[in-house]
Design a protein around this motif. Structure first.
Motif, PDB file in Angstrom:
ATOM      1  N   ALA A  55       4.573  20.363  -9.036  1.00 51.37           N
ATOM      2  CA  ALA A  55       5.212  21.511  -8.798  1.00 51.37           C
ATOM      3  C   ALA A  55       6.589  21.739  -9.868  1.00 51.37           C
ATOM      4  O   ALA A  55       6.981  22.624 -10.358  1.00 51.37           O
ATOM      5  CB  ALA A  55       5.979  21.732  -7.602  1.00 51.37           C
ATOM      6  N   CYS A  63       5.688  25.251 -11.183  1.00 56.79           N
ATOM      7  CA  CYS A  63       5.966  26.282 -10.186  1.00 56.79           C
ATOM      8  C   CYS A  63       7.779  26.731 -10.234  1.00 56.79           C
ATOM      9  O   CYS A  63       7.908  27.841 -10.069  1.00 56.79           O
ATOM     10  CB  CYS A  63       5.581  25.572  -8.736  1.00 56.79           C
ATOM     11  SG  CYS A  63       3.946  25.164  -8.769  1.00 56.79           S
ATOM     12  N   PHE A 102      13.586  26.567  -6.367  1.00 56.38           N
ATOM     13  CA  PHE A 102      12.424  27.389  -5.731  1.00 56.38           C
ATOM     14  C   PHE A 102      13.165  28.438  -4.706  1.00 56.38           C
ATOM     15  O   PHE A 102      12.513  28.743  -3.798  1.00 56.38           O
ATOM     16  CB  PHE A 102      11.853  26.320  -5.056  1.00 56.38           C
ATOM     17  CG  PHE A 102      10.904  25.377  -5.615  1.00 56.38           C
ATOM     18  CD1 PHE A 102       9.853  25.912  -6.616  1.00 56.38           C
ATOM     19  CD2 PHE A 102      11.344  24.116  -5.691  1.00 56.38           C
ATOM     20  CE1 PHE A 102       9.191  24.690  -7.088  1.00 56.38           C
ATOM     21  CE2 PHE A 102      10.409  22.960  -6.394  1.00 56.38           C
ATOM     22  CZ  PHE A 102       9.462  23.386  -7.068  1.00 56.38           C
ATOM     23  N   THR A 154      -4.831  27.091 -10.213  1.00 50.91           N
ATOM     24  CA  THR A 154      -5.035  26.387  -8.934  1.00 50.91           C
ATOM     25  C   THR A 154      -6.250  26.421  -8.246  1.00 50.91           C
ATOM     26  O   THR A 154      -6.460  25.550  -7.702  1.00 50.91           O
ATOM     27  CB  THR A 154      -3.855  26.946  -7.922  1.00 50.91           C
ATOM     28  OG1 THR A 154      -3.976  28.175  -7.584  1.00 50.91           O
ATOM     29  CG2 THR A 154      -2.384  26.537  -8.542  1.00 50.91           C
ATOM     30  N   VAL A 194       0.644  19.705  -3.405  1.00 50.53           N
ATOM     31  CA  VAL A 194       1.827  20.814  -3.737  1.00 50.53           C
ATOM     32  C   VAL A 194       2.377  21.295  -2.624  1.00 50.53           C
ATOM     33  O   VAL A 194       3.399  21.505  -2.306  1.00 50.53           O
ATOM     34  CB  VAL A 194       1.402  21.857  -4.789  1.00 50.53           C
ATOM     35  CG1 VAL A 194       2.261  22.879  -4.811  1.00 50.53           C
ATOM     36  CG2 VAL A 194       1.042  21.193  -6.099  1.00 50.53           C
ATOM     37  N   LEU A 232       6.325  21.336  -0.924  1.00 54.31           N
ATOM     38  CA  LEU A 232       6.998  22.469  -0.790  1.00 54.31           C
ATOM     39  C   LEU A 232       7.417  22.684   0.494  1.00 54.31           C
ATOM     40  O   LEU A 232       8.456  23.171   0.796  1.00 54.31           O
ATOM     41  CB  LEU A 232       6.202  23.799  -1.262  1.00 54.31           C
ATOM     42  CG  LEU A 232       6.122  23.716  -2.707  1.00 54.31           C
ATOM     43  CD1 LEU A 232       5.266  24.884  -3.203  1.00 54.31           C
ATOM     44  CD2 LEU A 232       7.446  23.909  -3.602  1.00 54.31           C
TER      45      LEU A 232
END
Length: 291
Positions: free
Chosen positions: A192, A198, A217, A273, A284, A288
């Motif tokens: 990530a 990400c 994030f 993905t 992941v 998260l």
């Protein structure tokens, strides 16, 4: 008169010191590039890194990796280049050392690279992954059609300015697992924040386009990283996600509310993905949603 010369001398010294600071090279740890690259592993790293989604303009019907759609920012429109093995309009004449410098330190044969290319994240990759990815890109079908030109107005088109940006905001290094966390969590954190980047899209940026790492994030309202929702645990739980459903969304694009993710995220899923192993999608999601 003497006082003026003293002031002038001080200005020159300060100016020279400032220039020396902002123009000094920014490089990370030396890599072992003598490792044997593996094309199959590199093709998987290509999917982890989002190379296909970013460097292919599906809407225009361009060939895979022959150049992507422009990323519109307040600094201009950045067009991902052709990264096929063509030696003229692609990267077929790059050495592994040049490729590593681009991925690790944001320095291409043409000079400093703009952070629209997420070298802040790719720098975390291992030496083996870098040589594997290089091998896979060199094994691609060469496409002789050049990508469209980026549209970057002055002064942002002066690449030397990126030297100062790097000295302010970029610290190239390799990924280090977080102590006290298990392998699945750390694999998810690596993906990530590293190759899958990400964090690059789902984190706000400051006025100079640098990531606000202390708001990781928290979502991006737009600008350099584009508009993207928050991926914090709180936001994901509120949206109905748990580890299993988030991993499933990364595979098929269906959300807990029975919507289908489209736009840039849809491309990330379709070209990235969905090709991952179930273990990586779960990693992941685990990271998260970790407390």
């Amino acid at each position: 008169m003497k006082k003026r010369w003293v002031v002038l001398g001080a200005v020159v010294v300060v100016g020279a010191a400032t220039a020396a600071y902002f123009l000094k090279p920014v490089t990370g740890p030396a890599r072992d590039l003598s490792l044997a690259g593996d094309v199959t592993r590199g093709q998987y790293a290509m999917r982890l890194g989002g190379c296909v989604a970013c460097h292919t303009n599906a809407d225009e019907g361009s060939a895979e990796l022959a150049g992507g759609a422009g990323l519109v920012t307040q600094f201009g429109t950045f067009v991902p280049p052709n990264i096929t093995s063509d030696p003229n309009v692609g990267i077929g004449n790059w050495t592994v050392e040049q490729f590593s410098a681009a991925m690790s330190d944001g320095m291409g044969p043409q000079g400093h690279l703009y952070p629209a290319f997420p070298y802040e994240n790719y720098t975390l990759m291992s030496d083996q992954e870098i040589v594997d990815l290089y091998a896979a890109l060199m094994a691609t079908e060469p496409v002789t059609t050049p990508a469209a030109e980026s549209q970057i107005p002055f002064p942002f088109n002066v690449r030397l300015l990126m030297a100062g940006w790097k000295n302010l905001f970029f610290s190239p290094h390799r990924f280090e697992p977080e102590a006290g966390r298990d392998e699945i969590y750390n694999r998810g954190k690596y993906l990530a924040t590293g190759p899958a980047h990400c964090i690059a899209c789902h984190t706000p940026r400051n006025a100079l386009g640098a990531l606000e790492w202390n708001q990781a994030f928290a979502g991006s309202p737009g600008g350099t990283g584009g508009k993207a929702p928050a991926l914090t645990r709180e936001a994901l739980v509120e949206a109905g996600y748990d580890v299993e459903t988030l991993a499933q969304t990364l595979q098929d694009g269906f959300t807990p509310g029975f919507d289908v993710l489209g736009g840039p995220m849809g491309e990330v899923i379709a070209d990235g993905t969905s090709f991952w192993t179930p273990e990586d999608r779960t990693a992941v999601a685990t990271y998260l949603l970790a407390e």
